[in-house]
Design a protein around this motif. Structure first.
Motif, mmCIF file in Angstrom:
data_model
loop_
_atom_site.group_PDB
_atom_site.id
_atom_site.type_symbol
_atom_site.label_atom_id
_atom_site.label_comp_id
_atom_site.label_asym_id
_atom_site.label_seq_id
_atom_site.Cartn_x
_atom_site.Cartn_y
_atom_site.Cartn_z
ATOM 1 N N VAL A 13 -14.391 35.792 3.945
ATOM 2 C CA VAL A 13 -13.805 34.550 4.234
ATOM 3 C C VAL A 13 -14.647 33.523 4.784
ATOM 4 C CG1 VAL A 13 -12.312 33.838 6.266
ATOM 5 C CG2 VAL A 13 -11.820 35.935 5.281
ATOM 6 N N VAL A 14 -14.545 32.485 4.457
ATOM 7 C CA VAL A 14 -15.128 31.088 4.678
ATOM 8 C C VAL A 14 -14.187 30.207 5.398
ATOM 9 C CG1 VAL A 14 -16.463 29.104 3.994
ATOM 10 C CG2 VAL A 14 -16.677 31.265 2.738
ATOM 11 N N LEU A 15 -14.631 30.087 6.767
ATOM 12 C CA LEU A 15 -13.553 29.192 7.518
ATOM 13 C C LEU A 15 -14.187 28.044 8.404
ATOM 14 C CD1 LEU A 15 -10.708 29.056 8.968
ATOM 15 C CD2 LEU A 15 -11.454 30.707 10.518
ATOM 16 N N PHE A 16 -13.629 26.834 7.966
ATOM 17 C CA PHE A 16 -14.235 25.701 8.464
ATOM 18 C C PHE A 16 -13.386 25.314 9.789
ATOM 19 C CE2 PHE A 16 -15.887 25.272 4.271
ATOM 20 C CZ PHE A 16 -17.035 24.665 4.306
ATOM 21 N N THR A 17 -13.958 25.541 10.923
ATOM 22 C CA THR A 17 -13.101 25.129 12.135
ATOM 23 C C THR A 17 -13.421 23.767 12.729
ATOM 24 O OG1 THR A 17 -15.209 25.983 13.777
ATOM 25 C CG2 THR A 17 -13.509 27.714 12.851
ATOM 26 N N ALA A 18 -12.573 23.266 13.394
ATOM 27 C CA ALA A 18 -12.583 21.956 13.984
ATOM 28 C C ALA A 18 -11.084 21.869 14.877
ATOM 29 C CB ALA A 18 -12.591 20.772 12.956
ATOM 30 N N SER A 19 -11.387 21.895 16.207
ATOM 31 C CA SER A 19 -9.971 21.797 16.948
ATOM 32 C C SER A 19 -10.421 21.330 18.552
ATOM 33 C CB SER A 19 -9.720 23.463 17.293
ATOM 34 O OG SER A 19 -8.744 23.594 18.119
ATOM 35 N N GLY A 20 -9.587 20.805 19.052
ATOM 36 C CA GLY A 20 -9.344 20.322 20.387
ATOM 37 C C GLY A 20 -8.957 21.389 21.539
ATOM 38 N N GLY A 21 -8.643 22.448 20.900
ATOM 39 C CA GLY A 21 -8.348 23.742 21.756
ATOM 40 C C GLY A 21 -6.770 24.207 21.688
ATOM 41 N N ALA A 22 -6.331 24.852 22.400
ATOM 42 C CA ALA A 22 -4.876 25.414 22.366
ATOM 43 C C ALA A 22 -4.000 24.394 22.489
ATOM 44 C CB ALA A 22 -4.668 26.349 23.507
ATOM 45 N N ARG A 23 -2.773 24.641 21.692
ATOM 46 C CA ARG A 23 -1.538 23.576 21.783
ATOM 47 C C ARG A 23 -0.920 23.777 23.095
ATOM 48 N NH1 ARG A 23 1.034 22.298 16.164
ATOM 49 N NH2 ARG A 23 -1.031 22.236 15.853
ATOM 50 N N MET A 24 -0.909 22.811 24.057
ATOM 51 C CA MET A 24 -0.119 22.921 25.293
ATOM 52 C C MET A 24 1.264 22.768 25.093
ATOM 53 S SD MET A 24 -0.764 19.332 27.000
ATOM 54 C CE MET A 24 0.800 19.056 27.797
#
Length: 290
Positions: free
Chosen positions: A162-173
């Motif tokens: 698995v190759v996973l490109f991560t980008a996130s501001g966190g959990a979705r409130m």
């Protein structure tokens, strides 16, 4: 008589001059130039795009759309998407959330904040996931967690890395506890994939924060990062207010994470495809030559 003729010519010239100016005025496209937010240098947009959205002056790596990332990394016409039709509902009936999701789908063309599937990278087959910050800052809700969990489960069934490109501001409130539950679910899926002896390669892109960092983004067997991307959990002010200390200026940068052992390697975008392909070949079962 002659004076009257000259006065008429002057009047006509004064009327014609604005018309000539209007005729010479050019229409300049809004997307002709790009101004780097880091160094302030202005370059032609074509030059910026040809350099994979990397500033030619300071090396700033601008954010890529999920489809742009797939086109850069995957071999041509090899990407097959998983769970294309999956989309979020409103599990806790958060006011305005359903309407916001609808408008984001129309604006971005995405169903949610991650695209998953399988492809080949320079001839090596793998499962691929790419997060897209245009969709609610790639926050992790129920669909993001479910698609990533299914990505690892399919990869385990097919014996794929698995190759996973991560980008996130966190959990979705807007999804409350349902969003937080995705941390455990994705971590469990990564664990099942790992127990089969399969490679998981994480690539941290700007920004990777919050619950994504605290779950699947930090569980890679090998963790790569693009230069100077933001990597962390809570924000700088929250941490400084909690520990009552001033943090270093480069805190939560990829370089800081590399120095402290969280990141294994920082890779320029131009070299990323080749680096990933080499790591995949190195870890192929049977010991394929690099």
């Amino acid at each position: 008589m002659l004076e009257d003729l000259f006065s008429k010519v002057k009047v006509r010239a004064s009327y014609d001059r604005p018309a000539r100016r209007r005729a010479k005025k050019m229409s300049i496209p809004d997307d002709l130039m790009y101004k780097c937010p880091r160094c302030g240098k202005v370059i032609f947009m074509d030059e910026f795009l040809q350099n994979n959205k990397v500033c030619i002056s300071c090396g700033y790596h601008a954010r890529l759309l999920a489809q742009e990332r797939i086109e850069q990394i995957a071999d041509n016409f090899t990407f097959t998407e998983y769970d294309r039709q999956m989309k979020s509902c409103n599990p806790i009936h958060f006011e305005g959330y359903t309407e916001k999701l609808y408008h984001l789908r129309r604006k971005t063309g995405l169903r949610d904040a991650v695209i998953t599937g399988e492809c080949t990278i320079m001839g090596t087959r793998c499962a691929l996931g790419v997060m897209d910050t245009r969709f609610m800052m790639a926050s992790m809700g129920s669909v993001v967690g479910e698609k990533i969990a299914r990505l690892f489960e399919r990869a385990a069934d097919k014996n794929l890395p698995v190759v996973l490109f991560t980008a996130s501001g966190g959990a979705r409130m807007q999804e409350g506890i349902v969003s937080l539950m995705q941390m455990a679910k994705t971590a469990g899926a990564v664990g099942r994939h790992s127990r089969k002896g399969l490679l998981y390669l994480t690539v941290l892109t700007d920004p990777t924060t919050g619950g994504v960092t605290a779950s699947f983004a930090s569980l890679g067997d090998i963790i790569l990062a693009e230069p100077k991307v933001l990597v962390g959990f809570a924000g700088r002010r929250v941490i400084e207010g909690t520990i009552k200390q001033r943090l270093p200026e480069d805190f939560q940068s990829a370089e800081f994470a590399l120095q402290h052992g969280f990141v294994d390697l920082i890779v320029e975008r131009q070299q990323l495809r080749r680096t990933i392909a080499r790591l995949l070949r190195l870890h192929e079962k049977g010991g394929a030559q690099v």
